[in-house]
Design a protein around this motif. Structure first.
Motif, PDB file in Angstrom:
ATOM      1  N   ALA A  14       9.081   7.334   0.757  1.00 11.34           N
ATOM      2  CA  ALA A  14       9.979   6.219   0.441  1.00 11.34           C
ATOM      3  C   ALA A  14      10.519   5.576   1.710  1.00 11.34           C
ATOM      4  N   HIS A  15      10.746   6.373   2.741  1.00 14.22           N
ATOM      5  CA  HIS A  15      11.234   5.812   4.009  1.00 14.22           C
ATOM      6  C   HIS A  15      10.223   4.833   4.585  1.00 14.22           C
ATOM      7  N   GLY A  16       8.935   5.223   4.597  1.00 16.84           N
ATOM      8  CA  GLY A  16       7.893   4.339   5.101  1.00 16.84           C
ATOM      9  C   GLY A  16       7.680   3.117   4.229  1.00 16.84           C
ATOM     10  N   ALA A  17       8.001   3.255   2.930  1.00 19.84           N
ATOM     11  CA  ALA A  17       7.820   2.140   1.996  1.00 19.84           C
ATOM     12  C   ALA A  17       9.078   1.287   1.871  1.00 19.84           C
ATOM     13  N   ARG A  18      10.105   1.633   2.630  1.00 17.67           N
ATOM     14  CA  ARG A  18      11.379   0.908   2.573  1.00 17.67           C
ATOM     15  C   ARG A  18      11.907   0.808   1.142  1.00 17.67           C
ATOM     16  N   TRP A  19      11.912   1.944   0.475  1.00 18.46           N
ATOM     17  CA  TRP A  19      12.375   2.014  -0.916  1.00 18.46           C
ATOM     18  C   TRP A  19      13.506   3.031  -0.987  1.00 18.46           C
ATOM     19  N   PRO A  20      14.733   2.602  -1.260  1.00 18.55           N
ATOM     20  CA  PRO A  20      15.852   3.547  -1.371  1.00 18.55           C
ATOM     21  C   PRO A  20      15.624   4.492  -2.543  1.00 18.55           C
ATOM     22  N   ARG A  54       0.833  -1.214   0.000  1.00 19.50           N
ATOM     23  CA  ARG A  54       0.000   0.000   0.000  1.00 19.50           C
ATOM     24  C   ARG A  54       0.863   1.258   0.000  1.00 19.50           C
ATOM     25  N   ARG A  55       1.912   1.241   0.809  1.00 23.06           N
ATOM     26  CA  ARG A  55       2.781   2.420   0.867  1.00 23.06           C
ATOM     27  C   ARG A  55       3.527   2.639  -0.442  1.00 23.06           C
ATOM     28  N   ARG A  56       3.952   1.549  -1.057  1.00 20.70           N
ATOM     29  CA  ARG A  56       4.657   1.697  -2.331  1.00 20.70           C
ATOM     30  C   ARG A  56       3.712   2.131  -3.447  1.00 20.70           C
ATOM     31  N   LYS A  57       2.468   1.694  -3.366  1.00 24.33           N
ATOM     32  CA  LYS A  57       1.476   2.152  -4.347  1.00 24.33           C
ATOM     33  C   LYS A  57       1.245   3.655  -4.205  1.00 24.33           C
ATOM     34  N   ARG A  58       1.156   4.139  -2.967  1.00 22.63           N
ATOM     35  CA  ARG A  58       1.005   5.580  -2.729  1.00 22.63           C
ATOM     36  C   ARG A  58       2.208   6.343  -3.269  1.00 22.63           C
ATOM     37  N   LEU A  59       3.395   5.804  -3.044  1.00 25.39           N
ATOM     38  CA  LEU A  59       4.609   6.451  -3.535  1.00 25.39           C
ATOM     39  C   LEU A  59       4.614   6.502  -5.055  1.00 25.39           C
ATOM     40  N   LEU A  60       4.236   5.384  -5.693  1.00 25.25           N
ATOM     41  CA  LEU A  60       4.209   5.345  -7.160  1.00 25.25           C
ATOM     42  C   LEU A  60       3.182   6.324  -7.705  1.00 25.25           C
ATOM     43  N   ASP A  61       2.016   6.384  -7.078  1.00 21.89           N
ATOM     44  CA  ASP A  61       0.983   7.333  -7.521  1.00 21.89           C
ATOM     45  C   ASP A  61       1.477   8.774  -7.410  1.00 21.89           C
ATOM     46  N   LEU A  62       2.222   9.070  -6.342  1.00 20.39           N
ATOM     47  CA  LEU A  62       2.777  10.416  -6.187  1.00 20.39           C
ATOM     48  C   LEU A  62       3.766  10.719  -7.310  1.00 20.39           C
ATOM     49  N   LEU A  63       4.678   9.783  -7.557  1.00 24.95           N
ATOM     50  CA  LEU A  63       5.723  10.015  -8.550  1.00 24.95           C
ATOM     51  C   LEU A  63       5.165  10.152  -9.961  1.00 24.95           C
ATOM     52  N   LEU A  64       4.076   9.435 -10.243  1.00 22.19           N
ATOM     53  CA  LEU A  64       3.537   9.430 -11.609  1.00 22.19           C
ATOM     54  C   LEU A  64       2.293  10.289 -11.758  1.00 22.19           C
ATOM     55  N   SER A  76       7.971  17.129  -4.827  1.00 23.68           N
ATOM     56  CA  SER A  76       9.183  17.594  -4.159  1.00 23.68           C
ATOM     57  C   SER A  76       9.991  16.393  -3.690  1.00 23.68           C
ATOM     58  N   LEU A  77      11.307  16.550  -3.697  1.00 21.47           N
ATOM     59  CA  LEU A  77      12.188  15.463  -3.286  1.00 21.47           C
ATOM     60  C   LEU A  77      11.968  15.122  -1.813  1.00 21.47           C
ATOM     61  N   GLU A  78      11.664  16.119  -0.986  1.00 24.90           N
ATOM     62  CA  GLU A  78      11.440  15.875   0.437  1.00 24.90           C
ATOM     63  C   GLU A  78      10.232  14.970   0.652  1.00 24.90           C
ATOM     64  N   THR A  79       9.145  15.228  -0.089  1.00 23.58           N
ATOM     65  CA  THR A  79       7.952  14.389   0.041  1.00 23.58           C
ATOM     66  C   THR A  79       8.240  12.965  -0.417  1.00 23.58           C
ATOM     67  N   VAL A  82      10.318  -6.445  -8.585  1.00 24.72           N
ATOM     68  CA  VAL A  82      10.111  -5.841  -7.265  1.00 24.72           C
ATOM     69  C   VAL A  82      11.314  -6.117  -6.377  1.00 24.72           C
ATOM     70  N   ALA A  83      11.819  -7.348  -6.442  1.00 29.05           N
ATOM     71  CA  ALA A  83      12.983  -7.706  -5.632  1.00 29.05           C
ATOM     72  C   ALA A  83      14.194  -6.855  -6.004  1.00 29.05           C
ATOM     73  N   ALA A  84      14.261  -6.435  -7.262  1.00 27.39           N
ATOM     74  CA  ALA A  84      15.383  -5.613  -7.712  1.00 27.39           C
ATOM     75  C   ALA A  84      15.164  -4.128  -7.436  1.00 27.39           C
ATOM     76  N   GLY A  85      14.005  -3.768  -6.857  1.00 29.65           N
ATOM     77  CA  GLY A  85      13.771  -2.379  -6.463  1.00 29.65           C
ATOM     78  C   GLY A  85      12.758  -1.629  -7.286  1.00 29.65           C
ATOM     79  N   ALA A  86      12.070  -2.291  -8.220  1.00 28.62           N
ATOM     80  CA  ALA A  86      11.071  -1.604  -9.029  1.00 28.62           C
ATOM     81  C   ALA A  86       9.783  -1.381  -8.231  1.00 28.62           C
ATOM     82  N   LEU A  87       9.100  -0.267  -8.536  1.00 24.16           N
ATOM     83  CA  LEU A  87       7.751  -0.027  -8.018  1.00 24.16           C
ATOM     84  C   LEU A  87       6.783  -0.425  -9.127  1.00 24.16           C
ATOM     85  N   VAL A  88       5.861  -1.319  -8.827  1.00 26.17           N
ATOM     86  CA  VAL A  88       5.045  -1.944  -9.866  1.00 26.17           C
ATOM     87  C   VAL A  88       3.565  -1.748  -9.582  1.00 26.17           C
ATOM     88  N   ASP A  89       2.808  -1.400 -10.625  1.00 28.92           N
ATOM     89  CA  ASP A  89       1.349  -1.334 -10.532  1.00 28.92           C
ATOM     90  C   ASP A  89       0.787  -2.037 -11.758  1.00 28.92           C
TER      91      ASP A  89
END
Length: 409
Positions: free
Chosen positions: A194-200, A170-180, A186-189, A224-231
């Motif tokens: 990304a911190h909550g989604a454990r995504w470097p 769920r957190r990574r989906k929110r992050l992907l939606d923000l980015l796209l 903003s980089l800060e957001t 996903v294992a290699a670090g991709a955000l997928v929807d």
């Protein structure tokens, strides 16, 4: 992931006779046995040897004491089972999952600790002169104890892992939606989410747009294992890959294999806050793939087809330019037009070199000269005007791409 039960060891109440008084004697030794078991676990299991956090060390000690208590309780009442101790190991399993660790270390500790505790307590039983049937029964109870606490830990681990995975998705989906999304990013957001989604957070990313196809969830796992955000539920399915130009994880044959043959378009590499721009071009390239203007199969990289994407960036405007610039060709027959257009484009691209045009089109130079005389009559001096020549190259190239796509439909 449960510790397997050795062959012949019962998982229910044992029928073998164990003197209840032995429980009282062993309970008196419990703290000293716990000291030795804890030391043995830390010696043999590296993860526990490195424990520095005071709470982690306290949890290890509590787990050892609880398991030994359960063993002694089984001696006092072979048909009993302590739900409180099972709950303790359930929480231990949950804790391992929430910390992002595997269950292997905890299960190794259970095996090591159980074996060592049995040796120590079995030695006490032998010193008391108990017969072999009693010693055997104690062994069965020891295995039963290890099995029960391992099952409880595995259950807690599985529950937390499932919940943790769902929350992480769920957190990574929110992050992907923000980015796209359409708004500014903003980089800060991005860093906060990304911190909550454990995504470097990488410096650069690219977005992949996938052709519609069957729901093949397994194709996203290595990505996903290699670090991709997928929807895979969006239309078109999309994924954001980190540092696409900096490693081999998302390049070449390995990436195509991970997609299991599904056609895909990879957008240009951009800064992480510009990911929506990469998606826009990837989506446009995927549309051109569907029309055959770009290759229909495989993985198409936008970086390799920038001029084609530019030509089709505003198709109504392109159509208007073609209608104006190529109007002279509308006066010839339908059979002549494609041959003259093909010759004119080859002539412009070859620097007006007739032999090169003949070689490119596999026709005789005299045929090229004949067609060029016709084109001179149609276009006149415009053929030698630099701006008109550029417009002709663009529009003829776009027309050739469109006709090539139509021919492959």
């Amino acid at each position: 992931m449960a510790v397997p039960v050795p062959h012949g060891v019962p998982t229910g109440p044992t029928a073998r006779p164990v003197p209840p008084d032995l429980a009282q004697l062993l309970r008196a030794q419990l703290e000293s046995v716990a000291d030795e078991v804890e030391e043995e676990v830390r010696r043999q299991v590296p993860e526990y040897l490195r424990l520095a956090d005071r709470d982690d060390r306290r949890n290890l000690r509590a787990g050892v004491v609880q398991a030994l208590t359960l063993f002694v309780d089984h001696i006092a009442d072979p048909r009993g089972r302590s739900d409180a101790i099972a709950a303790t190991y359930y929480e231990l399993g949950r804790g391992e999952a929430l910390e992002g660790r595997s269950l292997d270390a905890l299960q190794s500790a259970l095996r090591v600790g159980g074996l060592h505790a049995w040796r120590l307590m079995g030695r006490t039983a032998e010193q008391l002169g108990l017969d072999s049937a009693v010693v055997s029964a104690l062994g069965e109870l020891a295995f039963r104890t290890v099995h029960e606490v391992a099952e409880a830990a595995a259950a807690g681990y599985a529950e937390a892992r499932s919940h943790h995975t769902d929350e992480l998705e769920r957190r990574r989906k929110r992050l992907l939606d923000l980015l796209l999304g359409d708004g500014p990013v903003s980089l800060e957001t991005v860093q906060d989410l990304a911190h909550g989604a454990r995504w470097p957070v990488p410096r650069q990313v690219a977005v992949v747009a996938l052709a519609a196809g069957p729901d093949q969830r397994e194709e996203e796992r290595p990505l996903v294992a290699a670090g991709a955000l997928v929807d895979m539920e969006s239309r078109p399915p999309r994924m954001l890959v980190p540092d696409p130009d900096g490693s081999g994880r998302f390049g070449g044959r390995a990436f195509a294999l991970a997609l299991r043959g599904r056609p895909a378009a990879i957008g240009p590499t951009v800064d992480v806050t510009e990911a929506a721009r990469s998606l826009r071009w990837a989506g446009r390239a995927l549309g051109l793939m569907g029309r055959g203007i770009l290759p229909r199969q495989g993985v198409v990289r936008c970086a390799d087809h920038l001029s084609t994407l530019l030509l089709h960036g505003d198709e109504p405007l392109l159509a208007h330019l073609q209608a104006r610039v190529l109007a002279p060709l509308d006066t010839v027959s339908a059979g002549q037009r494609p041959r003259l257009a093909e010759t004119l484009l080859a002539w412009l691209l070859s620097g007006s070199n007739v032999p090169d045009v003949a070689a490119r089109l596999h026709i005789h130079p005299q045929t090229v000269r004949y067609r060029l005389r016709q084109l001179e009559k149609l276009f006149g001096d415009a053929l030698h005007d630099p701006e008109t020549r550029l417009d002709l190259i663009l529009t003829l190239r776009a027309e050739a791409l469109r006709e090539s796509g139509a021919a492959h439909q």
